[in-house]
Design a protein around this motif. Structure first.
Motif, PDB file in Angstrom:
ATOM      1  N   HIS A  36      95.635   5.252  35.467  1.00 23.60           N
ATOM      2  CA  HIS A  36      94.230   5.598  35.235  1.00 23.60           C
ATOM      3  C   HIS A  36      93.687   4.969  33.956  1.00 23.60           C
ATOM      4  N   LYS A  37      94.564   4.608  33.041  1.00 24.95           N
ATOM      5  CA  LYS A  37      94.125   4.018  31.776  1.00 24.95           C
ATOM      6  C   LYS A  37      93.616   2.589  31.940  1.00 24.95           C
ATOM      7  N   VAL A  38      94.144   1.849  32.912  1.00 25.55           N
ATOM      8  CA  VAL A  38      93.697   0.464  33.114  1.00 25.55           C
ATOM      9  C   VAL A  38      92.561   0.364  34.129  1.00 25.55           C
ATOM     10  N   ARG A  39      92.245   1.472  34.798  1.00 25.48           N
ATOM     11  CA  ARG A  39      91.192   1.476  35.812  1.00 25.48           C
ATOM     12  C   ARG A  39      89.863   0.935  35.286  1.00 25.48           C
ATOM     13  N   PRO A  40      89.363   1.377  34.123  1.00 26.74           N
ATOM     14  CA  PRO A  40      88.085   0.834  33.643  1.00 26.74           C
ATOM     15  C   PRO A  40      88.130  -0.680  33.415  1.00 26.74           C
ATOM     16  N   MET A  41      89.240  -1.183  32.919  1.00 25.95           N
ATOM     17  CA  MET A  41      89.364  -2.629  32.685  1.00 25.95           C
ATOM     18  C   MET A  41      89.347  -3.398  34.007  1.00 25.95           C
ATOM     19  N   VAL A  42      90.052  -2.877  35.002  1.00 27.41           N
ATOM     20  CA  VAL A  42      90.119  -3.541  36.306  1.00 27.41           C
ATOM     21  C   VAL A  42      88.744  -3.512  36.972  1.00 27.41           C
ATOM     22  N   ARG A  43      88.055  -2.369  36.895  1.00 29.75           N
ATOM     23  CA  ARG A  43      86.703  -2.273  37.488  1.00 29.75           C
ATOM     24  C   ARG A  43      85.746  -3.259  36.837  1.00 29.75           C
ATOM     25  N   ASP A  44      85.797  -3.355  35.501  1.00 29.80           N
ATOM     26  CA  ASP A  44      84.925  -4.289  34.785  1.00 29.80           C
ATOM     27  C   ASP A  44      85.238  -5.731  35.173  1.00 29.80           C
ATOM     28  N   PHE A  45      86.525  -6.060  35.267  1.00 31.66           N
ATOM     29  CA  PHE A  45      86.932  -7.411  35.641  1.00 31.66           C
ATOM     30  C   PHE A  45      86.407  -7.754  37.036  1.00 31.66           C
ATOM     31  N   CYS A  46      86.576  -6.817  37.967  1.00 33.09           N
ATOM     32  CA  CYS A  46      86.113  -7.047  39.344  1.00 33.09           C
ATOM     33  C   CYS A  46      84.601  -7.234  39.375  1.00 33.09           C
ATOM     34  N   ALA A  47      83.872  -6.418  38.622  1.00 31.76           N
ATOM     35  CA  ALA A  47      82.411  -6.535  38.596  1.00 31.76           C
ATOM     36  C   ALA A  47      81.981  -7.883  38.030  1.00 31.76           C
ATOM     37  N   GLU A  48      82.644  -8.337  36.973  1.00 30.10           N
ATOM     38  CA  GLU A  48      82.294  -9.615  36.343  1.00 30.10           C
ATOM     39  C   GLU A  48      82.545 -10.801  37.268  1.00 30.10           C
ATOM     40  N   HIS A  49      83.552 -10.689  38.130  1.00 25.98           N
ATOM     41  CA  HIS A  49      83.943 -11.817  38.985  1.00 25.98           C
ATOM     42  C   HIS A  49      83.515 -11.650  40.440  1.00 25.98           C
ATOM     43  N   GLY A  50      82.712 -10.635  40.726  1.00 27.23           N
ATOM     44  CA  GLY A  50      82.215 -10.437  42.084  1.00 27.23           C
ATOM     45  C   GLY A  50      83.279 -10.054  43.087  1.00 27.23           C
ATOM     46  N   ILE A  51      84.285  -9.338  42.638  1.00 28.31           N
ATOM     47  CA  ILE A  51      85.380  -8.894  43.509  1.00 28.31           C
ATOM     48  C   ILE A  51      85.115  -7.451  43.913  1.00 28.31           C
ATOM     49  N   ASP A  52      85.237  -7.162  45.205  1.00 24.85           N
ATOM     50  CA  ASP A  52      85.040  -5.786  45.669  1.00 24.85           C
ATOM     51  C   ASP A  52      86.095  -4.865  45.077  1.00 24.85           C
ATOM     52  N   TYR A  53      85.651  -3.716  44.574  1.00 26.49           N
ATOM     53  CA  TYR A  53      86.544  -2.678  44.069  1.00 26.49           C
ATOM     54  C   TYR A  53      86.232  -1.454  44.918  1.00 26.49           C
ATOM     55  N   THR A  54      87.100  -1.143  45.850  1.00 26.14           N
ATOM     56  CA  THR A  54      86.823  -0.123  46.854  1.00 26.14           C
ATOM     57  C   THR A  54      87.431   1.216  46.475  1.00 26.14           C
ATOM     58  N   GLU A  55      86.592   2.237  46.514  1.00 28.39           N
ATOM     59  CA  GLU A  55      87.049   3.609  46.313  1.00 28.39           C
ATOM     60  C   GLU A  55      86.558   4.448  47.483  1.00 28.39           C
ATOM     61  N   THR A  56      87.331   5.450  47.834  1.00 27.78           N
ATOM     62  CA  THR A  56      86.958   6.342  48.922  1.00 27.78           C
ATOM     63  C   THR A  56      87.472   7.739  48.599  1.00 27.78           C
ATOM     64  N   THR A  57      87.089   8.688  49.410  1.00 31.88           N
ATOM     65  CA  THR A  57      87.599  10.048  49.255  1.00 31.88           C
ATOM     66  C   THR A  57      88.897  10.178  50.050  1.00 31.88           C
ATOM     67  N   LEU A  58      89.599  11.274  49.863  1.00 29.20           N
ATOM     68  CA  LEU A  58      90.837  11.493  50.613  1.00 29.20           C
ATOM     69  C   LEU A  58      90.570  11.581  52.116  1.00 29.20           C
ATOM     70  N   PRO A  59      89.562  12.345  52.558  1.00 31.75           N
ATOM     71  CA  PRO A  59      89.265  12.334  54.002  1.00 31.75           C
ATOM     72  C   PRO A  59      88.850  10.946  54.493  1.00 31.75           C
ATOM     73  N   GLY A  60      88.101  10.208  53.680  1.00 34.71           N
ATOM     74  CA  GLY A  60      87.701   8.853  54.061  1.00 34.71           C
ATOM     75  C   GLY A  60      88.895   7.933  54.208  1.00 34.71           C
ATOM     76  N   ALA A  61      89.877   8.095  53.323  1.00 37.64           N
ATOM     77  CA  ALA A  61      91.092   7.278  53.400  1.00 37.64           C
ATOM     78  C   ALA A  61      91.863   7.585  54.679  1.00 37.64           C
ATOM     79  N   TYR A  62      91.984   8.861  55.025  1.00 38.26           N
ATOM     80  CA  TYR A  62      92.681   9.230  56.255  1.00 38.26           C
ATOM     81  C   TYR A  62      91.926   8.720  57.485  1.00 38.26           C
ATOM     82  N   ARG A  63      90.581   8.789  57.463  1.00 34.62           N
ATOM     83  CA  ARG A  63      89.796   8.263  58.583  1.00 34.62           C
ATOM     84  C   ARG A  63      90.041   6.765  58.759  1.00 34.62           C
ATOM     85  N   ALA A  64      90.082   6.025  57.655  1.00 29.49           N
ATOM     86  CA  ALA A  64      90.305   4.577  57.729  1.00 29.49           C
ATOM     87  C   ALA A  64      91.690   4.271  58.286  1.00 29.49           C
ATOM     88  N   ILE A  65      92.686   5.039  57.874  1.00 23.83           N
ATOM     89  CA  ILE A  65      94.055   4.825  58.350  1.00 23.83           C
ATOM     90  C   ILE A  65      94.146   5.112  59.846  1.00 23.83           C
TER      91      ILE A  65
END
Length: 90
Positions: A36-65
């Motif tokens: 969780h400590k590197v999450r903000p750095m990774v999100r910022d990096f993805c935003a700067e480089h136009g890379i999708d950073y996908t988050e979902t809820t637990l029910p959403g994750a199970y639905r996708a699976i």
């Protein structure tokens, strides 16, 4: 595709800290309690480089699976596409 599962401390507890899948795949040897400590750095990096950073809820994750497993499983019911067999089936 990796995605993080949001939900705070309860979800982190239920998933053993692996709710930070994106960071886990980028830093596989990092101890889970630190992901969780590197999450903000990774999100910022993805935003700067136009890379999708996908988050979902637990029910959403199970639905996708379940949707993916159904798609793969249903497609595998008839792995052979034979034009002659298709004509005989209709």
């Amino acid at each position: 595709m990796s995605r993080n599962v949001s939900g705070g401390a309860p979800v982190a507890f239920l998933m053993g800290g692996l709710n930070y899948q994106i960071e886990h795949h980028l830093f596989p040897s990092m101890p889970r309690p630190n992901l969780h400590k590197v999450r903000p750095m990774v999100r910022d990096f993805c935003a700067e480089h136009g890379i999708d950073y996908t988050e979902t809820t637990l029910p959403g994750a199970y639905r996708a699976i379940v949707a993916h497993l159904n798609e793969v499983g249903l497609r595998a019911r008839d792995p052979f596409t034979c034009p002659v067999a298709q004509q005989l089936r209709t």
